[in-house]
Write a protein that holds these residues in place. Structure first.
Motif, mmCIF file in Angstrom:
data_model
loop_
_atom_site.group_PDB
_atom_site.id
_atom_site.type_symbol
_atom_site.label_atom_id
_atom_site.label_comp_id
_atom_site.label_asym_id
_atom_site.label_seq_id
_atom_site.Cartn_x
_atom_site.Cartn_y
_atom_site.Cartn_z
ATOM 1 N N PHE A 51 0.673 -1.617 0.240
ATOM 2 C CA PHE A 51 0.458 -0.458 -0.148
ATOM 3 C C PHE A 51 0.925 1.112 -0.081
ATOM 4 O O PHE A 51 2.166 1.510 0.797
ATOM 5 N N THR A 52 1.017 1.894 -1.166
ATOM 6 C CA THR A 52 1.338 3.343 -1.114
ATOM 7 C C THR A 52 0.894 4.680 -0.921
ATOM 8 O O THR A 52 -0.059 4.803 -0.757
ATOM 9 N N ALA A 53 1.859 5.330 -0.330
ATOM 10 C CA ALA A 53 1.333 6.810 0.197
ATOM 11 C C ALA A 53 2.806 7.619 0.479
ATOM 12 O O ALA A 53 3.279 7.079 1.475
ATOM 13 N N SER A 54 2.441 8.553 -0.285
ATOM 14 C CA SER A 54 3.807 9.096 -0.264
ATOM 15 C C SER A 54 4.445 10.078 -1.106
ATOM 16 O O SER A 54 3.552 10.522 -1.944
ATOM 17 N N GLY A 55 5.260 11.713 -0.834
ATOM 18 C CA GLY A 55 5.091 12.752 -1.148
ATOM 19 C C GLY A 55 6.783 12.735 -2.066
ATOM 20 O O GLY A 55 6.795 13.865 -2.943
ATOM 21 N N GLY A 56 6.957 11.783 -1.896
ATOM 22 C CA GLY A 56 8.363 11.269 -2.993
ATOM 23 C C GLY A 56 9.404 11.282 -2.224
ATOM 24 O O GLY A 56 9.818 10.707 -1.010
ATOM 25 N N ALA A 57 10.611 11.134 -3.088
ATOM 26 C CA ALA A 57 11.904 11.283 -2.444
ATOM 27 C C ALA A 57 12.232 11.690 -0.738
ATOM 28 O O ALA A 57 11.474 13.344 -0.793
ATOM 29 N N ARG A 58 12.922 11.405 0.011
ATOM 30 C CA ARG A 58 13.266 13.051 0.939
ATOM 31 C C ARG A 58 14.855 13.299 0.837
ATOM 32 O O ARG A 58 15.684 12.840 1.427
ATOM 33 N N MET A 59 14.204 14.461 0.912
ATOM 34 C CA MET A 59 14.808 15.184 0.363
ATOM 35 C C MET A 59 15.742 15.271 1.369
ATOM 36 O O MET A 59 17.390 16.222 1.097
ATOM 37 N N GLN A 60 16.011 15.356 2.180
ATOM 38 C CA GLN A 60 17.048 15.192 3.954
ATOM 39 C C GLN A 60 18.390 14.108 3.007
ATOM 40 O O GLN A 60 18.846 14.713 3.706
ATOM 41 N N GLU A 61 18.266 13.082 2.924
ATOM 42 C CA GLU A 61 19.058 12.295 2.617
ATOM 43 C C GLU A 61 19.656 12.480 1.250
ATOM 44 O O GLU A 61 20.069 11.632 0.402
ATOM 45 N N GLY A 62 18.924 13.668 0.032
ATOM 46 C CA GLY A 62 19.872 13.648 -0.834
ATOM 47 C C GLY A 62 19.481 12.323 -2.051
ATOM 48 O O GLY A 62 18.575 11.470 -2.307
ATOM 49 N N ILE A 63 21.356 12.144 -2.760
ATOM 50 C CA ILE A 63 21.123 10.551 -3.734
ATOM 51 C C ILE A 63 20.767 9.650 -2.919
ATOM 52 O O ILE A 63 20.143 8.723 -3.766
ATOM 53 N N LEU A 64 21.061 9.590 -1.381
ATOM 54 C CA LEU A 64 20.228 7.768 -0.843
ATOM 55 C C LEU A 64 19.634 7.955 -0.653
ATOM 56 O O LEU A 64 18.889 6.915 -0.791
ATOM 57 N N SER A 65 18.483 8.604 -0.686
ATOM 58 C CA SER A 65 17.044 8.521 -0.876
ATOM 59 C C SER A 65 16.558 8.198 -2.415
ATOM 60 O O SER A 65 15.959 7.063 -2.364
ATOM 61 N N LEU A 66 16.956 8.828 -3.816
ATOM 62 C CA LEU A 66 16.970 8.697 -4.812
ATOM 63 C C LEU A 66 17.406 7.193 -4.978
ATOM 64 O O LEU A 66 17.266 6.742 -5.872
ATOM 65 N N MET A 67 18.252 6.702 -3.991
ATOM 66 C CA MET A 67 19.267 5.244 -4.719
ATOM 67 C C MET A 67 18.389 4.667 -4.044
ATOM 68 O O MET A 67 18.077 3.490 -4.753
ATOM 69 N N GLN A 68 16.879 4.609 -3.701
ATOM 70 C CA GLN A 68 15.984 3.559 -2.730
ATOM 71 C C GLN A 68 15.234 3.494 -4.376
ATOM 72 O O GLN A 68 14.546 2.106 -3.848
ATOM 73 N N MET A 69 14.974 3.951 -5.476
ATOM 74 C CA MET A 69 13.704 3.613 -6.052
ATOM 75 C C MET A 69 14.709 2.823 -6.872
ATOM 76 O O MET A 69 13.449 1.778 -7.729
ATOM 77 N N ALA A 70 15.924 2.907 -7.663
ATOM 78 C CA ALA A 70 16.805 1.696 -7.900
ATOM 79 C C ALA A 70 16.282 0.767 -7.491
ATOM 80 O O ALA A 70 16.342 -0.910 -7.864
ATOM 81 N N LYS A 71 17.099 0.320 -5.874
ATOM 82 C CA LYS A 71 17.388 -0.562 -4.968
ATOM 83 C C LYS A 71 15.466 -1.479 -5.032
ATOM 84 O O LYS A 71 15.802 -2.624 -5.170
ATOM 85 N N THR A 72 14.676 -0.535 -4.698
ATOM 86 C CA THR A 72 13.241 -1.674 -4.541
ATOM 87 C C THR A 72 13.094 -2.241 -5.840
ATOM 88 O O THR A 72 12.635 -2.950 -5.986
#
Length: 298
Positions: free
Chosen positions: A171-192
């Protein structure tokens, strides 16, 4: 006569004052005697709803069908069989990898407000007797933004689903990537996404359930990769926001743009399902899945 005249003026002034109070509406009335959380106002039709009555309708408005947000624990309770849930990785929590100003305090406040260490709860249980792995994002936790800890929790749940060959429901609910973690947050898109590809290679079913809102990096990764994609009525599902897109393409977008119904019409989701029918719909999907032997696919 003069005495009566002054008396009438005082009466008129009093009536005027009462009229002004009525014009101000409920805000002018004292609210100290109303217990907090007793009444909710529907954001769609404006109806005032008693909280206990609202809960009977699974936090949907009985008048217009508006779907109120649901926290992760309640979502699990109304989806899985009673007392069947076993939580995965409850101790995983975010840190402050970039020393982002104010981020530790923001995390602390979110944890205190929600009772969660991170904005997603994962685990396994049964749904209508069928074993499943489930993940639920909680929009109360920094708007469900995906940081490295959340991505790790979801990726581990996907890996366990592949290992056990249990259908996966997210069940998804999100405003997007967490900017406070920068590229580490964006990397979760690839990992998942990689974890889901491994799930797909083993023939394990993945049902993605879109709830309001699902945007940004989550919509651009695992939320859109389900074998079957369901959505709650009115749920916002898209990448960039309406204003950004309109400014980019210099065109006016439809009023229902990025809603669940709009996405259904354009092939982005398979079915829009009311919350009251969600459990039965998922159970039917699992029965079909099991009857066809996909759970034992090699």
């Amino acid at each position: 006569m003069l005495k009566d005249l002054f008396h009438k003026k005082r009466q008129y002034a009093t009536l005027a004052t009462k009229a002004e109070d009525r014009a101000k509406g409920p805000a002018a009335a004292p609210r100290d005697n109303i217990p907090q959380g007793l009444v909710n106002k529907c954001q769609s039709c404006g109806a005032l709803l008693i909280s206990k009555e609202l809960q009977k309708h699974l936090n949907t408005c009985p008048h217009c069908g508006y779907h109120f947000p649901v926290d992760a624990r309640m979502r699990i309770d109304i989806t899985l069989d009673p007392d069947s849930f076993f939580e995965y990785d409850p101790g995983i929590t975010s840190v402050d990898p970039l020393s982002f100003p104010g981020y530790p305090e923001k995390l602390r406040k979110a944890q205190e407000a929600t009772g969660l260490l991170e904005g997603a709860v994962t685990g396994e249980g049964t749904l209508d007797g069928h074993p499943v792995v489930i993940g639920v994002m909680d929009s109360r936790f920094i708007m469900g933004s995906m940081g490295s800890a959340m991505g790790e929790k979801l990726a581990r749940a996907m890996e366990r689903a592949a290992q056990k060959r249990y259908p996966l429901i997210l069940f998804t609910a999100s405003g997007g990537a967490r900017m406070q973690e920068g590229i580490l947050s964006l990397m979760q898109m690839a990992k998942t996404s990689v974890a889901l590809e491994q799930l797909h290679e083993k023939g394990v079913l993945f049902v993605s359930v879109i709830t309001h809102p699902t945007t940004g990096g989550v919509s651009a990764s695992f939320a859109s990769l389900g074998d079957i994609i369901l959505a709650e009525p009115g749920a916002l599902f898209g990448f960039a926001g309406r204003r950004v897109i309109e400014q980019t393409i210099r065109q006016k977008l439809p009023d229902d743009f990025q809603t669940a119904e709009f996405n259904l019409k354009h092939g982005m989701v398979d079915k829009v399902v009311d919350r009251k029918q969600m459990r039965d719909t998922l159970a039917a999907i699992l029965r079909i899945h099991a009857a066809r032997g996909w759970a034992n696919a090699q």
